[in-house]
Design a protein around this motif. Structure first.
Motif, PDB file in Angstrom:
ATOM      1  N   LEU A 290      39.035  -2.889   9.624  1.00 43.58           N
ATOM      2  CA  LEU A 290      39.426  -1.535  10.010  1.00 43.58           C
ATOM      3  C   LEU A 290      40.665  -1.552  10.898  1.00 43.58           C
ATOM      4  O   LEU A 290      41.586  -0.740  10.714  1.00 43.58           O
ATOM      5  N   LEU A 291      40.713  -2.469  11.853  1.00 40.70           N
ATOM      6  CA  LEU A 291      41.892  -2.561  12.727  1.00 40.70           C
ATOM      7  C   LEU A 291      43.143  -2.922  11.931  1.00 40.70           C
ATOM      8  O   LEU A 291      44.225  -2.356  12.156  1.00 40.70           O
ATOM      9  N   LEU A 292      43.016  -3.855  10.994  1.00 44.15           N
ATOM     10  CA  LEU A 292      44.154  -4.213  10.151  1.00 44.15           C
ATOM     11  C   LEU A 292      44.606  -3.032   9.307  1.00 44.15           C
ATOM     12  O   LEU A 292      45.805  -2.792   9.147  1.00 44.15           O
ATOM     13  N   ALA A 293      43.642  -2.298   8.761  1.00 46.99           N
ATOM     14  CA  ALA A 293      43.987  -1.140   7.930  1.00 46.99           C
ATOM     15  C   ALA A 293      44.720  -0.086   8.746  1.00 46.99           C
ATOM     16  O   ALA A 293      45.716   0.498   8.282  1.00 46.99           O
TER      17      ALA A 293
ATOM     18  N   VAL B 139      41.692  -3.578   2.579  1.00 47.62           N
ATOM     19  CA  VAL B 139      42.164  -2.853   1.399  1.00 47.62           C
ATOM     20  C   VAL B 139      41.269  -1.647   1.113  1.00 47.62           C
ATOM     21  O   VAL B 139      41.753  -0.553   0.774  1.00 47.62           O
ATOM     22  N   ILE B 140      39.962  -1.814   1.256  1.00 51.17           N
ATOM     23  CA  ILE B 140      39.042  -0.697   1.008  1.00 51.17           C
ATOM     24  C   ILE B 140      39.228   0.392   2.063  1.00 51.17           C
ATOM     25  O   ILE B 140      39.243   1.587   1.747  1.00 51.17           O
ATOM     26  N   PHE B 141      39.399  -0.009   3.318  1.00 51.78           N
ATOM     27  CA  PHE B 141      39.644   0.983   4.363  1.00 51.78           C
ATOM     28  C   PHE B 141      40.994   1.673   4.145  1.00 51.78           C
ATOM     29  O   PHE B 141      41.132   2.881   4.417  1.00 51.78           O
ATOM     30  N   LEU B 142      41.979   0.930   3.656  1.00 52.70           N
ATOM     31  CA  LEU B 142      43.281   1.541   3.378  1.00 52.70           C
ATOM     32  C   LEU B 142      43.162   2.623   2.318  1.00 52.70           C
ATOM     33  O   LEU B 142      43.792   3.685   2.422  1.00 52.70           O
ATOM     34  N   ALA B 143      42.367   2.342   1.285  1.00 52.84           N
ATOM     35  CA  ALA B 143      42.153   3.352   0.249  1.00 52.84           C
ATOM     36  C   ALA B 143      41.525   4.612   0.845  1.00 52.84           C
ATOM     37  O   ALA B 143      41.879   5.732   0.473  1.00 52.84           O
ATOM     38  N   GLY B 144      40.601   4.417   1.794  1.00 50.21           N
ATOM     39  CA  GLY B 144      39.998   5.571   2.458  1.00 50.21           C
ATOM     40  C   GLY B 144      40.981   6.310   3.343  1.00 50.21           C
ATOM     41  O   GLY B 144      41.004   7.549   3.376  1.00 50.21           O
ATOM     42  N   LEU B 145      41.830   5.566   4.073  1.00 50.79           N
ATOM     43  CA  LEU B 145      42.812   6.196   4.950  1.00 50.79           C
ATOM     44  C   LEU B 145      43.836   7.003   4.173  1.00 50.79           C
ATOM     45  O   LEU B 145      44.277   8.071   4.625  1.00 50.79           O
TER      46      LEU B 145
ATOM     47  N   ALA C 293      34.244   4.625   2.338  1.00 48.26           N
ATOM     48  CA  ALA C 293      34.790   3.278   2.494  1.00 48.26           C
ATOM     49  C   ALA C 293      33.892   2.414   3.364  1.00 48.26           C
ATOM     50  O   ALA C 293      33.705   1.217   3.096  1.00 48.26           O
ATOM     51  N   VAL C 294      33.314   3.010   4.404  1.00 49.44           N
ATOM     52  CA  VAL C 294      32.385   2.282   5.265  1.00 49.44           C
ATOM     53  C   VAL C 294      31.159   1.844   4.472  1.00 49.44           C
ATOM     54  O   VAL C 294      30.681   0.711   4.595  1.00 49.44           O
ATOM     55  N   THR C 295      30.653   2.732   3.630  1.00 52.09           N
ATOM     56  CA  THR C 295      29.491   2.407   2.816  1.00 52.09           C
ATOM     57  C   THR C 295      29.766   1.213   1.911  1.00 52.09           C
ATOM     58  O   THR C 295      28.971   0.264   1.843  1.00 52.09           O
ATOM     59  N   ILE C 296      30.887   1.242   1.221  1.00 53.50           N
ATOM     60  CA  ILE C 296      31.227   0.147   0.303  1.00 53.50           C
ATOM     61  C   ILE C 296      31.408  -1.156   1.054  1.00 53.50           C
ATOM     62  O   ILE C 296      30.892  -2.210   0.658  1.00 53.50           O
ATOM     63  N   ASN C 297      32.139  -1.109   2.165  1.00 57.52           N
ATOM     64  CA  ASN C 297      32.401  -2.337   2.918  1.00 57.52           C
ATOM     65  C   ASN C 297      31.131  -2.936   3.492  1.00 57.52           C
ATOM     66  O   ASN C 297      30.929  -4.159   3.448  1.00 57.52           O
ATOM     67  N   LEU C 298      30.271  -2.103   4.056  1.00 57.50           N
ATOM     68  CA  LEU C 298      29.037  -2.622   4.643  1.00 57.50           C
ATOM     69  C   LEU C 298      28.152  -3.254   3.571  1.00 57.50           C
ATOM     70  O   LEU C 298      27.561  -4.317   3.787  1.00 57.50           O
ATOM     71  N   MET C 299      28.063  -2.621   2.420  1.00 52.48           N
ATOM     72  CA  MET C 299      27.219  -3.173   1.357  1.00 52.48           C
ATOM     73  C   MET C 299      27.765  -4.498   0.838  1.00 52.48           C
ATOM     74  O   MET C 299      27.040  -5.480   0.691  1.00 52.48           O
ATOM     75  N   LEU C 300      29.069  -4.546   0.569  1.00 52.60           N
ATOM     76  CA  LEU C 300      29.666  -5.767   0.023  1.00 52.60           C
ATOM     77  C   LEU C 300      29.591  -6.926   1.015  1.00 52.60           C
ATOM     78  O   LEU C 300      29.266  -8.058   0.639  1.00 52.60           O
ATOM     79  N   SER C 301      29.890  -6.656   2.273  1.00 47.81           N
ATOM     80  CA  SER C 301      29.868  -7.732   3.265  1.00 47.81           C
ATOM     81  C   SER C 301      28.437  -8.194   3.545  1.00 47.81           C
ATOM     82  O   SER C 301      28.201  -9.387   3.779  1.00 47.81           O
ATOM     83  N   THR C 302      27.471  -7.270   3.504  1.00 50.16           N
ATOM     84  CA  THR C 302      26.076  -7.661   3.719  1.00 50.16           C
ATOM     85  C   THR C 302      25.577  -8.546   2.582  1.00 50.16           C
ATOM     86  O   THR C 302      24.966  -9.603   2.816  1.00 50.16           O
ATOM     87  N   ILE C 303      25.822  -8.136   1.362  1.00 52.57           N
ATOM     88  CA  ILE C 303      25.394  -8.933   0.211  1.00 52.57           C
ATOM     89  C   ILE C 303      26.087 -10.291   0.212  1.00 52.57           C
ATOM     90  O   ILE C 303      25.469 -11.329  -0.039  1.00 52.57           O
ATOM     91  N   GLY C 304      27.389 -10.302   0.515  1.00 50.18           N
ATOM     92  CA  GLY C 304      28.114 -11.562   0.577  1.00 50.18           C
ATOM     93  C   GLY C 304      27.579 -12.496   1.642  1.00 50.18           C
ATOM     94  O   GLY C 304      27.476 -13.710   1.435  1.00 50.18           O
ATOM     95  N   GLY C 305      27.215 -11.943   2.803  1.00 49.06           N
ATOM     96  CA  GLY C 305      26.665 -12.774   3.875  1.00 49.06           C
ATOM     97  C   GLY C 305      25.296 -13.335   3.540  1.00 49.06           C
ATOM     98  O   GLY C 305      25.005 -14.498   3.834  1.00 49.06           O
TER      99      GLY C 305
END
Length: 303
Positions: free
Chosen positions: A102-105, A184-190, A223-235
């Motif tokens: 998010l900070l990078l975006a 990138v996902i947060f950028l799409a949301g922004l 965007a938060v929903t997508i990021n949280l789901m992807l990062s959780t599954i990946g972890g």
């Protein structure tokens, strides 16, 4: 061209149109569905069956053992410890990766001349093989006080050899690689946030933080929903970086369910037991994902 030929071609064309109009749409997806069933669904179903056997993975010598594999999982200290490691690693990755993303975006979304170049630089680690990233960070985590991160910070930490630090070192490695993906996902949301809302908020006297809190953040919910789901599954299913960097060590400090089930199958030859672990992992990932979807979708609606 004779009238008979024209009549035949028009008849064929009419039959084709009637077939297209009356045939169910799933027929067009049938070839892909067959391949998906053979490559994904059948192996998954077979894995569920193997979870209740003592099969070694080789030959036909197999017997049904019921829930014995799941009972063994509860009695396996290494496996139970790996569950704790998996959860800690996932929480660290989700929190830090999405925060950094998010900070990078927000940074590269500003009106900077070099923002296009910065986006490429920050996203570049995502396309690198996880195994290559692991070997790269093994050099960064060199325990020599004069090399790598130790030399840069003036420390003498054994980043991958100290049981109290190794798991967090793995988390840092994963965050470095995938923070650009979250960015990138947060950028799409922004980019989907209307500029008129920010301009109206500025006219009303809202500061930078207030505009982010009351304008940008609510509209970033998808965007938060997508990021949280992807990062959780990946972890939860993280394997490559751990296996290449520490192989679950030192001791069992970085063992996760993924590394345990791999070793049980391909090192100890307990394929039935490993598929039981895999089934538990799959069900756990599915349960966490469903809870996340329910909560985050409700949050989107409320905002």
């Amino acid at each position: 061209m004779t009238s008979l030929t024209v009549h035949r071609r028009s008849a064929v064309s009419r039959r084709r149109r009637r077939f297209s109009a009356t045939s169910p749409s799933w027929l067009f997806a049938a070839p892909a569905l067959v391949v998906y069933a053979l490559v994904v669904l059948y192996p998954a179903a077979a894995g569920v069956v193997y979870a209740f056997t003592d099969w070694s993975g080789i030959g036909q010598d197999m017997s049904f053992v019921g829930l014995a594999n799941f009972g063994a999982l509860l009695d396996d200290e290494q496996a139970m410890g790996s569950i704790g490691n998996t959860l800690l690693l996932t929480v660290a990755i989700v929190a830090v990766q999405n925060g950094v993303g998010l900070l990078l975006a927000l940074g590269v979304n500003a009106k900077l001349k070099s923002r296009a170049l910065l986006r490429v630089i920050f996203f570049a680690p995502v396309v690198v093989s996880p195994v290559m990233v692991a070997f790269l960070w093994k050099y960064v985590y060199n325990p020599d006080p004069s090399a790598g991160l130790n030399g840069l910070l003036g420390l003498s930490v054994d980043w991958l050899g100290d049981p109290s630090v190794a798991l967090w070192s793995i988390a840092g490695m994963v965050v470095w690689q995938y923070a650009g993906y979250s960015m990138v996902i947060f950028l799409a949301g922004l980019e989907g946030v209307p500029k008129e809302l920010h301009e109206a908020a500025m006219i009303d006297g809202a500061g930078t933080f207030q505009r982010f809190r009351y304008v940008t953040w609510p509209l970033l919910a998808p965007a938060v929903t997508i990021n949280l789901m992807l990062s959780t599954i990946g972890g939860l299913k993280l394997f490559d970086q751990i296996f290449a960097a520490t192989n679950g060590g030192p001791g069992y400090a970085t063992e996760t369910l993924s590394t345990v089930l791999y070793k049980q199958a391909f090192v100890f030859g307990k394929f039935g037991y490993s598929t039981a672990i895999a089934l538990v992992l799959a069900l756990f990932v599915a349960a966490v994902s469903l809870v996340q979807v329910y909560y985050l979708r409700n949050r989107e609606v409320s905002t």
